[in-house]
Design a protein around this motif. Structure first.
Motif, PDB file in Angstrom:
ATOM      1  N   UNK A  54       0.823  -1.211   0.000  1.00 54.72           N
ATOM      2  CA  UNK A  54       0.000   0.000   0.000  1.00 54.72           C
ATOM      3  C   UNK A  54       0.856   1.259   0.000  1.00 54.72           C
ATOM      4  N   UNK A  55       2.111   1.132   0.433  1.00 49.91           N
ATOM      5  CA  UNK A  55       2.998   2.304   0.428  1.00 49.91           C
ATOM      6  C   UNK A  55       3.218   2.822  -0.992  1.00 49.91           C
ATOM      7  N   UNK A  56       3.192   1.941  -1.977  1.00 48.24           N
ATOM      8  CA  UNK A  56       3.343   2.375  -3.369  1.00 48.24           C
ATOM      9  C   UNK A  56       2.144   3.208  -3.818  1.00 48.24           C
ATOM     10  N   UNK A  57       0.967   2.831  -3.369  1.00 53.20           N
ATOM     11  CA  UNK A  57      -0.230   3.608  -3.704  1.00 53.20           C
ATOM     12  C   UNK A  57      -0.136   4.997  -3.086  1.00 53.20           C
ATOM     13  N   UNK A  58       0.304   5.065  -1.838  1.00 47.33           N
ATOM     14  CA  UNK A  58       0.460   6.362  -1.172  1.00 47.33           C
ATOM     15  C   UNK A  58       1.449   7.226  -1.947  1.00 47.33           C
ATOM     16  N   UNK A  59       2.592   6.655  -2.261  1.00 48.90           N
ATOM     17  CA  UNK A  59       3.646   7.404  -2.956  1.00 48.90           C
ATOM     18  C   UNK A  59       3.171   7.885  -4.325  1.00 48.90           C
ATOM     19  N   UNK A  60       2.592   6.985  -5.115  1.00 48.40           N
ATOM     20  CA  UNK A  60       2.147   7.346  -6.460  1.00 48.40           C
ATOM     21  C   UNK A  60       1.026   8.377  -6.445  1.00 48.40           C
ATOM     22  N   UNK A  61       0.054   8.181  -5.550  1.00 50.81           N
ATOM     23  CA  UNK A  61      -1.068   9.130  -5.526  1.00 50.81           C
ATOM     24  C   UNK A  61      -0.615  10.509  -5.061  1.00 50.81           C
ATOM     25  N   UNK A  62       0.312  10.540  -4.123  1.00 47.65           N
ATOM     26  CA  UNK A  62       0.844  11.818  -3.647  1.00 47.65           C
ATOM     27  C   UNK A  62       1.608  12.533  -4.758  1.00 47.65           C
ATOM     28  N   UNK A  63       2.440  11.799  -5.474  1.00 51.95           N
ATOM     29  CA  UNK A  63       3.206  12.382  -6.574  1.00 51.95           C
ATOM     30  C   UNK A  63       2.279  12.903  -7.675  1.00 51.95           C
ATOM     31  N   UNK A  64       1.279  12.123  -8.038  1.00 49.50           N
ATOM     32  CA  UNK A  64       0.326  12.562  -9.071  1.00 49.50           C
ATOM     33  C   UNK A  64      -0.439  13.803  -8.638  1.00 49.50           C
ATOM     34  N   UNK A  92      -2.376  15.660 -17.439  1.00 49.98           N
ATOM     35  CA  UNK A  92      -2.833  14.384 -16.884  1.00 49.98           C
ATOM     36  C   UNK A  92      -3.576  13.621 -17.972  1.00 49.98           C
ATOM     37  N   UNK A  93      -3.403  12.319 -17.977  1.00 52.14           N
ATOM     38  CA  UNK A  93      -4.064  11.495 -18.988  1.00 52.14           C
ATOM     39  C   UNK A  93      -5.231  10.716 -18.386  1.00 52.14           C
ATOM     40  N   UNK A  94      -6.109  10.278 -19.263  1.00 52.69           N
ATOM     41  CA  UNK A  94      -7.232   9.439 -18.851  1.00 52.69           C
ATOM     42  C   UNK A  94      -6.709   8.157 -18.201  1.00 52.69           C
ATOM     43  N   UNK A  95      -5.708   7.539 -18.829  1.00 56.19           N
ATOM     44  CA  UNK A  95      -5.167   6.280 -18.316  1.00 56.19           C
ATOM     45  C   UNK A  95      -4.588   6.450 -16.911  1.00 56.19           C
ATOM     46  N   UNK A  96      -3.865   7.538 -16.696  1.00 56.65           N
ATOM     47  CA  UNK A  96      -3.263   7.797 -15.383  1.00 56.65           C
ATOM     48  C   UNK A  96      -4.344   8.018 -14.328  1.00 56.65           C
ATOM     49  N   UNK A  97      -5.334   8.821 -14.659  1.00 59.57           N
ATOM     50  CA  UNK A  97      -6.414   9.095 -13.708  1.00 59.57           C
ATOM     51  C   UNK A  97      -7.200   7.819 -13.400  1.00 59.57           C
ATOM     52  N   UNK A  98      -7.422   7.004 -14.421  1.00 59.47           N
ATOM     53  CA  UNK A  98      -8.145   5.741 -14.228  1.00 59.47           C
ATOM     54  C   UNK A  98      -7.347   4.801 -13.317  1.00 59.47           C
ATOM     55  N   UNK A  99      -6.040   4.720 -13.533  1.00 61.07           N
ATOM     56  CA  UNK A  99      -5.175   3.861 -12.712  1.00 61.07           C
ATOM     57  C   UNK A  99      -5.147   4.335 -11.262  1.00 61.07           C
ATOM     58  N   UNK A 100      -5.049   5.653 -11.068  1.00 59.98           N
ATOM     59  CA  UNK A 100      -5.023   6.183  -9.705  1.00 59.98           C
ATOM     60  C   UNK A 100      -6.344   5.942  -8.987  1.00 59.98           C
ATOM     61  N   UNK A 101      -7.446   6.046  -9.709  1.00 61.16           N
ATOM     62  CA  UNK A 101      -8.755   5.761  -9.111  1.00 61.16           C
ATOM     63  C   UNK A 101      -8.837   4.292  -8.709  1.00 61.16           C
ATOM     64  N   UNK A 102      -8.376   3.403  -9.566  1.00 67.61           N
ATOM     65  CA  UNK A 102      -8.367   1.960  -9.257  1.00 67.61           C
ATOM     66  C   UNK A 102      -7.542   1.697  -8.001  1.00 67.61           C
ATOM     67  N   UNK A 103      -6.367   2.311  -7.923  1.00 67.75           N
ATOM     68  CA  UNK A 103      -5.497   2.129  -6.760  1.00 67.75           C
ATOM     69  C   UNK A 103      -6.121   2.702  -5.492  1.00 67.75           C
ATOM     70  N   UNK A 104      -6.744   3.861  -5.611  1.00 71.94           N
ATOM     71  CA  UNK A 104      -7.388   4.486  -4.449  1.00 71.94           C
ATOM     72  C   UNK A 104      -8.541   3.611  -3.944  1.00 71.94           C
ATOM     73  N   UNK A 105      -9.307   3.029  -4.856  1.00 70.20           N
ATOM     74  CA  UNK A 105     -10.392   2.123  -4.447  1.00 70.20           C
ATOM     75  C   UNK A 105      -9.835   0.940  -3.656  1.00 70.20           C
ATOM     76  N   UNK A 106      -8.757   0.375  -4.153  1.00 66.11           N
ATOM     77  CA  UNK A 106      -8.111  -0.743  -3.473  1.00 66.11           C
ATOM     78  C   UNK A 106      -7.659  -0.335  -2.072  1.00 66.11           C
ATOM     79  N   UNK A 107      -7.024   0.812  -1.983  1.00 71.16           N
ATOM     80  CA  UNK A 107      -6.512   1.320  -0.706  1.00 71.16           C
ATOM     81  C   UNK A 107      -7.652   1.512   0.290  1.00 71.16           C
ATOM     82  N   UNK A 108      -8.698   2.201  -0.143  1.00 74.58           N
ATOM     83  CA  UNK A 108      -9.839   2.462   0.740  1.00 74.58           C
ATOM     84  C   UNK A 108     -10.477   1.149   1.181  1.00 74.58           C
ATOM     85  N   UNK A 109     -10.596   0.211   0.266  1.00 74.16           N
ATOM     86  CA  UNK A 109     -11.189  -1.085   0.604  1.00 74.16           C
ATOM     87  C   UNK A 109     -10.379  -1.798   1.685  1.00 74.16           C
ATOM     88  N   UNK A 110      -9.049  -1.798   1.541  1.00 73.32           N
ATOM     89  CA  UNK A 110      -8.191  -2.471   2.527  1.00 73.32           C
ATOM     90  C   UNK A 110      -8.313  -1.808   3.901  1.00 73.32           C
TER      91      UNK A 110
END
Length: 134
Positions: A82-92, A104-122
């Motif tokens: 989960x530390x990678x999600x924190x680091x990536x989302x903070x940098x973005x 910002x690209x659609x793909x990047x925003x979509x990936x960050x949303x997917x990661x944020x969902x995972x993080x919140x779920x955990x």
């Protein structure tokens, strides 16, 4: 203060979910920078939710992240990945909020949303395991 720390953690988790919805809505209408910002804040509020269970809060993002990392990731209460999600989302978020020429690209925003969902779920799974009012 009225209510328990568990209730406050629940409130902060709901804020995280609101940020996920906002990120999704911004992604749909092509506001990718705003979507990245909201994905980061979903992660941030989820961290604050977990930190609440240990009686900690900070006015600084770095303080929230450092405490969460120390108490939940380094101790492996939650998966260290989960530390990678924190680091990536903070940098973005920093790039999208402060870099005037960042695109910002659609793909990047979509990936960050997917990661944020995972993080919140955990974090939500962890918070829901705590049955005792604190």
């Amino acid at each position: 203060m009225e209510g328990s720390l568990k209730e406050l953690a629940g409130y902060r988790l709901e804020r995280a979910k609101e940020m996920l919805l906002a990120s999704e809505n911004n992604l749909k209408i092509g506001e990718y920078k705003t979507s990245l910002n909201r994905s980061y804040y979903a992660v941030f509020h989820a961290m604050r939710s977990a930190n609440t269970l240990k009686g900690f809060d900070s006015s600084k993002h770095s303080g929230v992240i450092a405490f969460f990392t120390k108490e939940y990731l380094k101790t492996e209460i939650l998966d260290r990945s989960l530390s990678l999600i924190i680091k990536d989302s903070s940098l973005c978020r920093e790039k999208s909020d402060y870099d005037d020429f960042y695109i910002a690209s659609h793909a990047e925003a979509k990936e960050q949303l997917k990661n944020a969902r995972c993080f919140v779920q955990k974090v939500e799974e962890y918070v829901s395991m705590i049955n005792e009012p604190l």
